[in-house]
Design a protein around this motif. Structure first.
Motif, PDB file in Angstrom:
ATOM      1  N   ASN A   1       0.829  -1.202   0.000  1.00  0.00           N
ATOM      2  CA  ASN A   1       0.000   0.000   0.000  1.00  0.00           C
ATOM      3  C   ASN A   1       0.868   1.258   0.000  1.00  0.00           C
ATOM      4  N   LEU A   2       1.874   1.248  -0.851  1.00  0.00           N
ATOM      5  CA  LEU A   2       2.792   2.385  -0.957  1.00  0.00           C
ATOM      6  C   LEU A   2       2.508   3.239  -2.185  1.00  0.00           C
ATOM      7  N   LEU A   3       1.535   2.819  -2.987  1.00  0.00           N
ATOM      8  CA  LEU A   3       1.130   3.572  -4.170  1.00  0.00           C
ATOM      9  C   LEU A   3      -0.349   3.931  -4.046  1.00  0.00           C
ATOM     10  N   PRO A   4      -0.781   5.039  -4.637  1.00  0.00           N
ATOM     11  CA  PRO A   4      -2.161   5.504  -4.461  1.00  0.00           C
ATOM     12  C   PRO A   4      -3.194   4.520  -5.003  1.00  0.00           C
ATOM     13  N   LEU A   5      -4.356   4.509  -4.372  1.00  0.00           N
ATOM     14  CA  LEU A   5      -5.480   3.708  -4.836  1.00  0.00           C
ATOM     15  C   LEU A   5      -6.232   4.451  -5.925  1.00  0.00           C
ATOM     16  N   ASP A   6      -6.850   3.668  -6.818  1.00  0.00           N
ATOM     17  CA  ASP A   6      -7.698   4.213  -7.875  1.00  0.00           C
ATOM     18  C   ASP A   6      -6.968   5.230  -8.753  1.00  0.00           C
ATOM     19  N   ARG A   7      -5.701   4.967  -8.963  1.00  0.00           N
ATOM     20  CA  ARG A   7      -4.900   5.774  -9.880  1.00  0.00           C
ATOM     21  C   ARG A   7      -4.059   4.841 -10.741  1.00  0.00           C
ATOM     22  N   ALA A   8      -3.588   5.378 -11.847  1.00  0.00           N
ATOM     23  CA  ALA A   8      -2.793   4.571 -12.771  1.00  0.00           C
ATOM     24  C   ALA A   8      -1.515   4.084 -12.111  1.00  0.00           C
ATOM     25  N   VAL A   9      -1.126   2.865 -12.446  1.00  0.00           N
ATOM     26  CA  VAL A   9       0.136   2.286 -11.965  1.00  0.00           C
ATOM     27  C   VAL A   9       1.020   2.054 -13.171  1.00  0.00           C
ATOM     28  N   GLU A  10       2.091   2.814 -13.267  1.00  0.00           N
ATOM     29  CA  GLU A  10       3.019   2.681 -14.388  1.00  0.00           C
ATOM     30  C   GLU A  10       4.256   1.916 -13.944  1.00  0.00           C
ATOM     31  N   TRP A  11       4.588   0.866 -14.678  1.00  0.00           N
ATOM     32  CA  TRP A  11       5.788   0.093 -14.365  1.00  0.00           C
ATOM     33  C   TRP A  11       7.018   0.979 -14.562  1.00  0.00           C
ATOM     34  N   SER A  12       7.955   0.952 -13.629  1.00  0.00           N
ATOM     35  CA  SER A  12       9.136   1.813 -13.689  1.00  0.00           C
ATOM     36  C   SER A  12      10.409   0.995 -13.888  1.00  0.00           C
ATOM     37  N   LYS A  13      11.298   1.522 -14.682  1.00  0.00           N
ATOM     38  CA  LYS A  13      12.637   0.957 -14.813  1.00  0.00           C
ATOM     39  C   LYS A  13      13.576   1.649 -13.830  1.00  0.00           C
ATOM     40  N   GLY A  14      14.660   0.975 -13.475  1.00  0.00           N
ATOM     41  CA  GLY A  14      15.647   1.581 -12.591  1.00  0.00           C
ATOM     42  C   GLY A  14      15.070   1.965 -11.254  1.00  0.00           C
ATOM     43  N   ILE A  15      15.470   3.129 -10.767  1.00  0.00           N
ATOM     44  CA  ILE A  15      15.041   3.564  -9.442  1.00  0.00           C
ATOM     45  C   ILE A  15      13.759   4.402  -9.505  1.00  0.00           C
ATOM     46  N   GLY A  16      13.100   4.408 -10.647  1.00  0.00           N
ATOM     47  CA  GLY A  16      11.872   5.170 -10.794  1.00  0.00           C
ATOM     48  C   GLY A  16      10.810   4.788  -9.783  1.00  0.00           C
ATOM     49  N   LEU A  17      10.746   3.503  -9.427  1.00  0.00           N
ATOM     50  CA  LEU A  17       9.768   3.043  -8.441  1.00  0.00           C
ATOM     51  C   LEU A  17      10.021   3.691  -7.083  1.00  0.00           C
ATOM     52  N   MET A  18      11.276   3.848  -6.710  1.00  0.00           N
ATOM     53  CA  MET A  18      11.606   4.483  -5.432  1.00  0.00           C
ATOM     54  C   MET A  18      11.085   5.913  -5.400  1.00  0.00           C
ATOM     55  N   ASP A  19      11.254   6.628  -6.501  1.00  0.00           N
ATOM     56  CA  ASP A  19      10.759   8.005  -6.582  1.00  0.00           C
ATOM     57  C   ASP A  19       9.246   8.039  -6.451  1.00  0.00           C
ATOM     58  N   ARG A  20       8.557   7.115  -7.101  1.00  0.00           N
ATOM     59  CA  ARG A  20       7.091   7.099  -7.056  1.00  0.00           C
ATOM     60  C   ARG A  20       6.575   6.791  -5.655  1.00  0.00           C
ATOM     61  N   ILE A  21       7.282   5.924  -4.938  1.00  0.00           N
ATOM     62  CA  ILE A  21       6.880   5.601  -3.569  1.00  0.00           C
ATOM     63  C   ILE A  21       6.977   6.827  -2.674  1.00  0.00           C
ATOM     64  N   VAL A  22       8.065   7.572  -2.809  1.00  0.00           N
ATOM     65  CA  VAL A  22       8.246   8.781  -2.010  1.00  0.00           C
ATOM     66  C   VAL A  22       7.188   9.827  -2.357  1.00  0.00           C
ATOM     67  N   GLN A  23       6.932  10.009  -3.655  1.00  0.00           N
ATOM     68  CA  GLN A  23       5.962  10.998  -4.099  1.00  0.00           C
ATOM     69  C   GLN A  23       4.536  10.653  -3.668  1.00  0.00           C
ATOM     70  N   ALA A  24       4.260   9.350  -3.490  1.00  0.00           N
ATOM     71  CA  ALA A  24       2.896   8.910  -3.169  1.00  0.00           C
ATOM     72  C   ALA A  24       2.560   9.000  -1.684  1.00  0.00           C
ATOM     73  N   GLU A  25       3.520   9.315  -0.844  1.00  0.00           N
ATOM     74  CA  GLU A  25       3.305   9.246   0.604  1.00  0.00           C
ATOM     75  C   GLU A  25       2.106  10.065   1.065  1.00  0.00           C
ATOM     76  N   ARG A  26       1.901  11.222   0.499  1.00  0.00           N
ATOM     77  CA  ARG A  26       0.805  12.077   0.971  1.00  0.00           C
ATOM     78  C   ARG A  26      -0.566  11.567   0.503  1.00  0.00           C
ATOM     79  N   HIS A  27      -0.584  10.608  -0.426  1.00  0.00           N
ATOM     80  CA  HIS A  27      -1.855  10.101  -0.955  1.00  0.00           C
ATOM     81  C   HIS A  27      -2.251   8.756  -0.346  1.00  0.00           C
ATOM     82  N   VAL A  28      -1.401   8.177   0.474  1.00  0.00           N
ATOM     83  CA  VAL A  28      -1.635   6.830   0.996  1.00  0.00           C
ATOM     84  C   VAL A  28      -1.988   6.900   2.482  1.00  0.00           C
ATOM     85  N   LYS A  29      -3.019   6.144   2.872  1.00  0.00           N
ATOM     86  CA  LYS A  29      -3.464   6.152   4.259  1.00  0.00           C
ATOM     87  C   LYS A  29      -2.709   5.110   5.082  1.00  0.00           C
TER      88      LYS A  29
END
Length: 294
Positions: free
Chosen positions: A106-134
């Motif tokens: 539950n580190l990515l937002p619900l009811d939003r698009a999930v884009e597969w990331s190469k490299g460390i892109g997933l780490m960036d998305r996890i950090v950016q999603a923090e304010r949207h996750v309960k």
């Protein structure tokens, strides 16, 4: 044994408010697994049984099971229980499993698009999603697998690794739901999952638009699934820290997974480059020897 109305009321009345859970407000029943294994049909079945009304299409089977689901889609069941249809994967490489664990934790937002990331892109998305996750969401993993697909011994290690990592991430060994239970592969697939030390396996036949006649057997299968899940939730609630700490542990776990994955990839790339360079040098030496002989 409880009858169907009693079982239904038990599930509908389940609430986290009656437990000293330090802030959890709802349960996310996180469905994950391969594409095309019946997650969407299972969602429609779960809604149909619990609502006990006419059959409806909540999750689009054709688009979801065909691999077009690109969101973490929520399907509320009760005030406490919510099904989450996470984006499935086609193969179990480290990039796709990393994405699965980010969703499962539950580190990515619900009811939003999930884009597969190469490299460390997933780490960036996890950090950016923090304010949207309960943080108040309680995570419960459910692995959906189609008996019709069969299961070879070569596939067992990667699935067992996936289930074990999901357990380490969430603190709960995933419940395995086997769809298409009437298929001839059922006993073989069940045995292989038992050999993986899966604690709870629930085999059932989904309702479909073509076959949604209500039968006691099908209703009981789904209601028993709910009840078993609730028992596991109650057990786990007594052994968890507060939601913020739980979410932080999941975040650190996935970030470490992605970081280690990148280190391994770099090491493999370096090794392949060294092998190519060695091969190139051998070819040059062979050419030089050939010219000398001539």
């Amino acid at each position: 044994m409880q009858d169907i109305p009693e079982m239904t009321e038990f599930v509908k009345n389940f609430s986290l408010r009656s437990y000293d859970n330090e802030g959890f407000s709802r349960v996310l029943l996180q469905l994950f697994g391969f594409l095309g294994h019946g997650k969407s049909s299972f969602i429609n079945t779960c809604k149909y049984v619990l609502d006990d009304t006419e059959f409806k299409i909540y999750a689009d089977v054709k688009s979801s099971d065909g691999g077009n689901t690109t969101e973490r889609i929520t399907f509320p069941l009760t005030d406490t229980l919510t099904l989450v249809d996470n984006r499935g994967c086609s193969v179990m490489n480290d990039y796709e499993t990393g994405e699965i664990f980010a969703q499962l934790g539950n580190l990515l937002p619900l009811d939003r698009a999930v884009e597969w990331s190469k490299g460390i892109g997933l780490m960036d998305r996890i950090v950016q999603a923090e304010r949207h996750v309960k943080s108040s969401d309680f995570i419960f993993p459910i692995f959906v697998y189609s008996v019709k697909k069969g299961l070879t011994y070569d596939e067992v290690p990667e699935i067992q690794a996936l289930l074990n990592t999901a357990r380490d991430l969430t603190g709960i060994f995933p419940v395995v739901v086997l769809t298409h239970k009437t298929h001839s592969n059922l006993r073989d697939v069940e045995t292989k999952f038992k050999d993986m030390d899966v604690e709870r396996i629930i085999a059932l036949e989904n309702f479909t638009p073509e076959d949604h006649i209500k039968t006691r057997g099908k209703h009981e299968e789904v209601l028993k699934f709910y009840i078993e899940v609730i028992k596991d939730i109650e057990f786990r609630l007594q052994r968890m820290s507060n939601p913020e700490e739980e979410r932080e542990k999941r975040k650190q776990f996935v970030l470490r997974f992605v970081y280690d994955r990148e280190l391994e990839k770099k090491a493999e790339d370096t090794k392949r480059e060294c092998q190519r360079e060695a091969e190139r040098m051998r070819e040059m030496n062979n050419q030089e020897k050939s010219c000398t002989l001539q």
